[in-house]
Design an enzyme around this catalytic site. Structure first.
Site, PDB file in Angstrom:
ATOM      1  N   CYS A 186      -2.766   8.666   5.890  1.00 27.14           N
ATOM      2  CA  CYS A 186      -3.435   7.428   6.295  1.00 27.14           C
ATOM      3  C   CYS A 186      -2.480   6.550   7.108  1.00 27.14           C
ATOM      4  O   CYS A 186      -1.274   6.763   7.109  1.00 27.14           O
ATOM      5  CB  CYS A 186      -3.905   6.646   5.075  1.00 27.14           C
ATOM      6  SG  CYS A 186      -5.176   7.467   4.104  1.00 27.14           S
ATOM      7  N   THR A 221       0.844  -1.188   0.000  1.00 22.36           N
ATOM      8  CA  THR A 221       0.000   0.000   0.000  1.00 22.36           C
ATOM      9  C   THR A 221       0.882   1.241   0.000  1.00 22.36           C
ATOM     10  O   THR A 221       2.083   1.170   0.278  1.00 22.36           O
ATOM     11  CB  THR A 221      -0.974   0.018   1.196  1.00 22.36           C
ATOM     12  OG1 THR A 221      -2.043   0.924   0.909  1.00 22.36           O
ATOM     13  CG2 THR A 221      -0.289   0.424   2.491  1.00 22.36           C
ATOM     14  N   HIS A 240      -5.961  -0.196   5.763  1.00 23.75           N
ATOM     15  CA  HIS A 240      -5.538   1.138   5.323  1.00 23.75           C
ATOM     16  C   HIS A 240      -6.700   2.073   5.628  1.00 23.75           C
ATOM     17  O   HIS A 240      -7.708   2.042   4.944  1.00 23.75           O
ATOM     18  CB  HIS A 240      -5.240   1.093   3.816  1.00 23.75           C
ATOM     19  CG  HIS A 240      -4.757   2.402   3.243  1.00 23.75           C
ATOM     20  ND1 HIS A 240      -3.881   2.454   2.182  1.00 23.75           N
ATOM     21  CD2 HIS A 240      -5.041   3.692   3.551  1.00 23.75           C
ATOM     22  CE1 HIS A 240      -3.643   3.731   1.875  1.00 23.75           C
ATOM     23  NE2 HIS A 240      -4.352   4.499   2.697  1.00 23.75           N
TER      24      HIS A 240
END
Length: 203
Positions: free
Chosen positions: A47, A42, A64
């Site tokens: 985030c 990712t 996430h």
């Protein structure tokens, strides 16, 4: 033999030539858990992702999330909506790991992200709030954190190998400002096409 189910929300699967193995890319609001030997990937700005695994069986997964908490009414929304929020994203990931055969007492975590990647948004401190949330959540759940790379000002690309617990983090230090703005505002999927530079960190 334990029922090792592969649970997924993320659907972006591909073969990673660099690591010569199957890979799954997760986007904001997604998660993935697996007993298989693969890599979960990712890209994070403000985030946060939690990489959680059973250190004995190797069953592991990653989420996430974009914000620490949301409206409780969102719990009725599809997972892809609810999992944008840390509270739900953490519950979903842990529950799916346990359903897949992981044991709670064997769980360990590595946590990443929470970067203040846009100086204009520093007053909001979303990244810091996300980082503080995930630390507190795991502490409250008695899940040991064995590695972390949180806060700072850089986006990160994270590679998690759940079978071994290995994590590679690449700091994305050379990105155009408009790319960063697009990433944070719309979570565009094309960040991987940008030039990156920086050290790979091993945990």
């Amino acid at each position: 033999m334990a029922n090792l189910i592969e649970e997924q929300l993320a659907t972006n699967q591909y073969f990673d030539k660099t690591f010569n193995c199957d890979a799954v890319k997760i986007l904001p609001g997604e998660y993935y858990t697996t007993p298989r030997d693969l890599v979960i990937v990712t890209v994070l700005g403000s985030c946060v992702s939690a990489c959680i695994r059973d250190r004995v069986s190797g069953i592991g997964g990653m989420n996430h999330f974009m914000l620490p908490e949301g409206n409780p009414a969102d719990i009725n929304n599809p997972v892809s909506e609810s999992a944008r929020y840390g509270t739900y994203a953490m519950e979903v990931l842990i529950n799916q790991l346990l359903k897949s055969g992981a044991r709670r007492e064997n769980l360990e975590a590595k946590i990443f992200g929470g970067g203040n990647v846009l100086s204009g948004f520093s007053s909001i401190n979303i990244g810091e709030k996300n980082a503080a949330f995930v630390r507190k959540y795991l502490r409250d759940e008695n899940i040991r954190v064995v590695g972390e790379d949180l806060n700072d000002i850089y986006p990160r690309k994270v590679y998690f190998f759940p079978r071994t617990g290995r994590v590679l983090v690449k700091k994305l230090k050379q990105l155009h400002n408009n790319t960063l703005a697009s990433r944070e505002e719309s979570y565009a999927k094309k960040i991987n096409t940008s030039k990156v530079a920086g050290d790979v960190e091993l945990f």
